[in-house]
Every structure is written in structure tokens, then in C-alpha cells.
Motif scaffolding. Sequence first.
Motif, mmCIF file in Angstrom:
data_model
loop_
_atom_site.group_PDB
_atom_site.id
_atom_site.type_symbol
_atom_site.label_atom_id
_atom_site.label_comp_id
_atom_site.label_asym_id
_atom_site.label_seq_id
_atom_site.Cartn_x
_atom_site.Cartn_y
_atom_site.Cartn_z
ATOM 1 N N GLY A 85 0.791 -1.222 0.000
ATOM 2 C CA GLY A 85 0.000 0.000 0.000
ATOM 3 C C GLY A 85 0.820 1.267 0.000
ATOM 4 N N GLY A 86 2.058 1.169 -0.449
ATOM 5 C CA GLY A 86 2.875 2.368 -0.562
ATOM 6 C C GLY A 86 3.653 2.745 0.680
ATOM 7 N N VAL A 87 3.650 1.908 1.708
ATOM 8 C CA VAL A 87 4.424 2.200 2.920
ATOM 9 C C VAL A 87 5.584 1.221 3.026
ATOM 10 N N SER A 88 6.553 1.569 3.849
ATOM 11 C CA SER A 88 7.687 0.680 4.044
ATOM 12 C C SER A 88 7.261 -0.548 4.832
ATOM 13 N N TYR A 89 8.060 -1.593 4.710
ATOM 14 C CA TYR A 89 7.766 -2.817 5.458
ATOM 15 C C TYR A 89 7.865 -2.572 6.958
ATOM 16 N N LEU A 90 8.777 -1.693 7.364
ATOM 17 C CA LEU A 90 8.912 -1.360 8.773
ATOM 18 C C LEU A 90 7.627 -0.753 9.319
ATOM 19 N N ALA A 91 7.053 0.197 8.583
ATOM 20 C CA ALA A 91 5.795 0.804 9.019
ATOM 21 C C ALA A 91 4.666 -0.217 9.005
ATOM 22 N N PHE A 92 4.724 -1.173 8.072
ATOM 23 C CA PHE A 92 3.673 -2.183 7.964
ATOM 24 C C PHE A 92 3.659 -3.117 9.168
ATOM 25 N N ILE A 93 4.831 -3.565 9.615
ATOM 26 C CA ILE A 93 4.844 -4.563 10.689
ATOM 27 C C ILE A 93 4.862 -3.946 12.087
ATOM 28 N N ALA A 94 5.187 -2.666 12.220
ATOM 29 C CA ALA A 94 5.309 -2.058 13.553
ATOM 30 C C ALA A 94 4.036 -2.186 14.381
ATOM 31 N N PRO A 95 2.841 -1.858 13.841
ATOM 32 C CA PRO A 95 1.631 -2.021 14.657
ATOM 33 C C PRO A 95 1.379 -3.475 15.053
ATOM 34 N N ALA A 96 1.733 -4.414 14.170
ATOM 35 C CA ALA A 96 1.559 -5.827 14.490
ATOM 36 C C ALA A 96 2.490 -6.247 15.615
ATOM 37 N N LEU A 97 3.716 -5.728 15.604
ATOM 38 C CA LEU A 97 4.654 -6.060 16.671
ATOM 39 C C LEU A 97 4.197 -5.482 18.005
ATOM 40 N N LEU A 98 3.607 -4.301 17.971
ATOM 41 C CA LEU A 98 3.063 -3.713 19.205
ATOM 42 C C LEU A 98 1.972 -4.598 19.790
ATOM 43 N N ALA A 99 1.006 -4.982 18.950
ATOM 44 C CA ALA A 99 -0.086 -5.835 19.426
ATOM 45 C C ALA A 99 0.437 -7.199 19.851
ATOM 46 N N SER A 100 1.414 -7.731 19.120
ATOM 47 C CA SER A 100 1.986 -9.037 19.478
ATOM 48 C C SER A 100 2.646 -8.988 20.842
ATOM 49 N N ALA A 101 3.333 -7.892 21.135
ATOM 50 C CA ALA A 101 4.029 -7.767 22.416
ATOM 51 C C ALA A 101 3.039 -7.797 23.578
ATOM 52 N N THR A 102 1.915 -7.093 23.441
ATOM 53 C CA THR A 102 0.935 -7.085 24.537
ATOM 54 C C THR A 102 0.276 -8.453 24.679
ATOM 55 N N ILE A 103 -0.004 -9.108 23.572
ATOM 56 C CA ILE A 103 -0.648 -10.421 23.640
ATOM 57 C C ILE A 103 0.278 -11.446 24.273
ATOM 58 N N MET A 104 1.537 -11.433 23.916
ATOM 59 C CA MET A 104 2.472 -12.400 24.496
ATOM 60 C C MET A 104 2.723 -12.104 25.978
ATOM 61 N N THR A 105 2.762 -10.831 26.332
ATOM 62 C CA THR A 105 2.899 -10.482 27.752
ATOM 63 C C THR A 105 1.679 -10.940 28.529
ATOM 64 N N ALA A 106 0.492 -10.715 27.968
ATOM 65 C CA ALA A 106 -0.732 -11.161 28.630
ATOM 66 C C ALA A 106 -0.754 -12.678 28.761
ATOM 67 N N ALA A 107 -0.278 -13.384 27.724
ATOM 68 C CA ALA A 107 -0.235 -14.849 27.781
ATOM 69 C C ALA A 107 0.678 -15.322 28.906
ATOM 70 N N THR A 108 1.746 -14.588 29.163
ATOM 71 C CA THR A 108 2.660 -14.948 30.246
ATOM 72 C C THR A 108 2.044 -14.669 31.611
ATOM 73 N N GLU A 109 1.439 -13.497 31.758
ATOM 74 C CA GLU A 109 0.941 -13.067 33.073
ATOM 75 C C GLU A 109 -0.365 -13.756 33.476
ATOM 76 N N PHE A 110 -1.124 -14.250 32.515
ATOM 77 C CA PHE A 110 -2.420 -14.847 32.835
ATOM 78 C C PHE A 110 -2.398 -16.374 32.774
ATOM 79 N N THR A 111 -1.223 -16.957 32.893
ATOM 80 C CA THR A 111 -1.139 -18.424 32.914
ATOM 81 C C THR A 111 -0.501 -18.896 34.216
ATOM 82 N N TYR A 112 0.809 -19.008 34.247
ATOM 83 C CA TYR A 112 1.486 -19.554 35.428
ATOM 84 C C TYR A 112 1.258 -18.728 36.700
ATOM 85 N N PRO A 113 1.260 -17.395 36.660
ATOM 86 C CA PRO A 113 0.969 -16.651 37.887
ATOM 87 C C PRO A 113 -0.418 -16.950 38.458
ATOM 88 N N VAL A 114 -1.374 -17.280 37.590
ATOM 89 C CA VAL A 114 -2.720 -17.627 38.072
ATOM 90 C C VAL A 114 -2.691 -18.986 38.769
#
Length: 289
Positions: A85-114
Motif C-alpha cells: 500500500g505504498g508504505v515501508s515494510y517497517l511501518a507495515f509490521i510495527a503495529p503488528a509487533l506492538l499488538a503481538s508484544a501485549t498479547i504475548m505479555t498477557a499470555a505470560t501473566e495470565f497463565t502460570y501466575p494464576v
Amino acid sequence: MTEPVPAGGQAVAPPYRLHAHPPEVSAARARKFGSWYYAEHVLRAMNSYRWTLLASSVGTPVMYLFAMGVGLATLVDRNAAGALGGVSYLAFIAPALLASATIMTAATEFTYPVMDGFKWRRVYYGPHASPLGTHQIVDGHVLAITARLTATTVVYFLIVALFGAAPSATGIAVIPVAVLSGLAFGLPLLAYSASIEEDKGQFALVMRFVVTPLFLFSGTFFPLDTLPVFLRWIGWISPLWHGTELGRALTYGHHVPLWLAAVHVLFLVVLAVVGLRRARSVYARRLGA
């Protein structure tokens, strides 16, 4: 009462002495602010490994952005110009990496600590013996993890912005979107984790057969519509894809129809609300409320 007046001096008030609140006052405050008290407890526990959290919050985004957004992006931008869509690959994946980071952190905090709270160290049972309700324990845990997700996402976003991967003025709004994505995935997982009484490798299976496929097949590294039709459904039911699409619209103006943006938000909110309500119910049953 004041201290005796010294000769030629003025009256000196006695030093203030700390004292405990009466039990009824402490109980009333616990019933009113119990969720915040428990959130403080969880955050204080996190403080004991704050340097690990800081290192992961900074190191992970830098590593991914260099490896995927800078290294791989050079090849993608050179050989597939215009394919995103006319943007760099870096700009394309950055929002996905942000969402991925929160999901993986949530997966860590809402499993074994529970599991730790119910089975190993049984840290839920002390607060439950106090005037705190089970819903306050759940809400407090969620508030603390939300604070962690927010802090992690803010650091991640600042690094992304330094790399020039959030050119739009509305890019900062990706922070609450990413946090909501983490909660949309994490709160149903919290309810599931609370229902497990014996650890038989369930969490490893979740990481391997739920988290990893969502990470790979949710349009994280390439547009979802480039996948075969029989795989696209993984993205459609993934909080990661919904959060990523909203993030791309906010960070670089990726076209998302208004009705579809509303569907993305509604999907994430419903998952989070249903997960929280289910978690409260499971906690009440496990703690005997």
C-alpha cells in the motif's frame, strides 16, 4: 495537648504518632478500594524483578525492529515496492509487533501466575480471607497487568517512533488499541487458567498451538488476504489481527472502512468483557465464595 513551654520559647506540638485504623474502618476501605489494594500488591511483587521487565520491554522491540523491520525490510522494500500500500515494510509490521508484544505479555501473566495463586504459593487465599471479594482479587490482578501492558506498549511505541515507523499524527492512539488487544486475548485465557487444578502441560500447549499460530497467521508479517482462504479464518478470530488492522489505520493511514473499524473494536471489547466475567465466576467457585 501541647508539650510544656520551654523558657523563652513557644509551645511545641507533640510528634504525630502513627496508629492503625479500627478494624471496621479498614474493612470498609478494603470493600471500597479492594481492587486497587490488590493491584498494588501485584505491582509490588513485579517490582522485585523490575530490571528484567525493563530489559525485555526495551530489548525485545529493538531486536524485532532490527531483525524484521530493518534487516528483512531492506529486502522487501527493494523487491516488492508498492505491495504494502505504498508504505515501508517497517511501518507495515510495527503495529503488528506492538499488538503481538501485549498479547504475548498477557499470555505470560495470565497463565502460570494464576496457577501460582491457586495451587503453588496460594497467594489468593490470604486476600480472600480479608474483606476483599473474589471479584476484587480478579479486578486487581487485571488492573496490575493492564498497567504493565500499558508501560510496555508505551516504551515499545517510543522505540517504534524513533525508527520512523509511526508517521501519522494519530499513531499514539495505537497504544490503547494494543493494550485492548492484549486484554481481549488475555482475559479469556485468565478464565481458562483459573479453571485448571493440575498442571499437565496445558499452558505449553496454549503457547504452541494457540499463541504461535495467531502470531504467524494474523497478518503480522504479510497481508492476511495473501494467505489461502482455508487459513484466513485464523486471522478473523484472532485479537491480533483486529488490533493490527486498527493499529495500521492509526499509524500510517491504512484504509479500514468505518463499519469494519467498529467491528474490530467491538470484537476486542466483547472478548475482554466476556473473559473478565467468566474469570470472576471461576475465581468465585475456586475460592469458595
